[in-house]
Design a protein around this motif. Structure first.
Motif: not given
Length: 177
Positions: A37-60
């Motif tokens: 979790w710590e490794h995924a923080l501090g950069g850019m996040h790409a988030l894909r939602w379906e309504g109010d449900r997060l269905i995909a994520h990637a961090a850079l």
């Protein structure tokens, strides 16, 4: 279906961060540690939602890799996760593609560690499997990481990489690659 939302960690409220962490924990089936979790923080996040449900994520996130006597400014991809009931529907491609401009303009190269299941996604997006050996710049010096050889993917962009030379990641808690 909404498009992909891009935000820096600092722009994400607690509820969104909790949704990202919950998705990653579900997708990685108990193998998503606090250090991951710590490794995924501090950069850019790409988030894909379906309504109010997060269905995909990637961090850079920013990292330094050493190669051939050079320290390379690297965009490292972390916490790529797609809800299990949404696999093979293009959501992983969508979040990775959304991060591409940030990788291309912000870093000399890209890198990531892929699972066997994820390798096809990254290959299909132009990432190349690193065929050389890997290591980490650990507190005791450069230490080989043969358990990760063959599982690292790179996007060299303008940076030339020689597989005869070690690809060395910077030290961090938890999984170094």
């Amino acid at each position: 279906m909404e498009s992909v939302l891009i935000r820096h960690t600092a722009e994400l409220d607690d509820a969104v961060l909790a949704a990202v962490k919950k998705l990653c924990q579900a997708v990685f089936d108990g193998r998503f540690a606090e250090s991951d979790w710590e490794h995924a923080l501090g950069g850019m996040h790409a988030l894909r939602w379906e309504g109010d449900r997060l269905i995909a994520h990637a961090a850079l996130v920013a990292r330094r890799l050493l190669h051939g006597g050079r320290s390379l400014r690297t965009g490292y991809v972390e916490a790529v996760a797609v809800a299990p009931d949404r696999h093979r529907q293009g959501h992983g491609t969508a979040v990775m593609t959304a991060l591409h401009p940030y990788l291309q303009r912000g870093y000399g190269m890209g890198a990531l560690r892929a699972s066997d299941a994820g390798a096809a996604l990254y290959s299909g997006l132009g990432w190349a499997r690193w065929t050389g050996r890997t290591a980490v710049l650990a507190p005791d010096g450069v230490t080989a990481t043969p358990e990760h050889d063959g599982g690292i993917f790179v996007r060299p962009q303008a940076t030339r990489l020689d597989p005869a030379e070690l690809l060395i990641c910077d030290w961090r808690d938890g999984d170094v690659w």
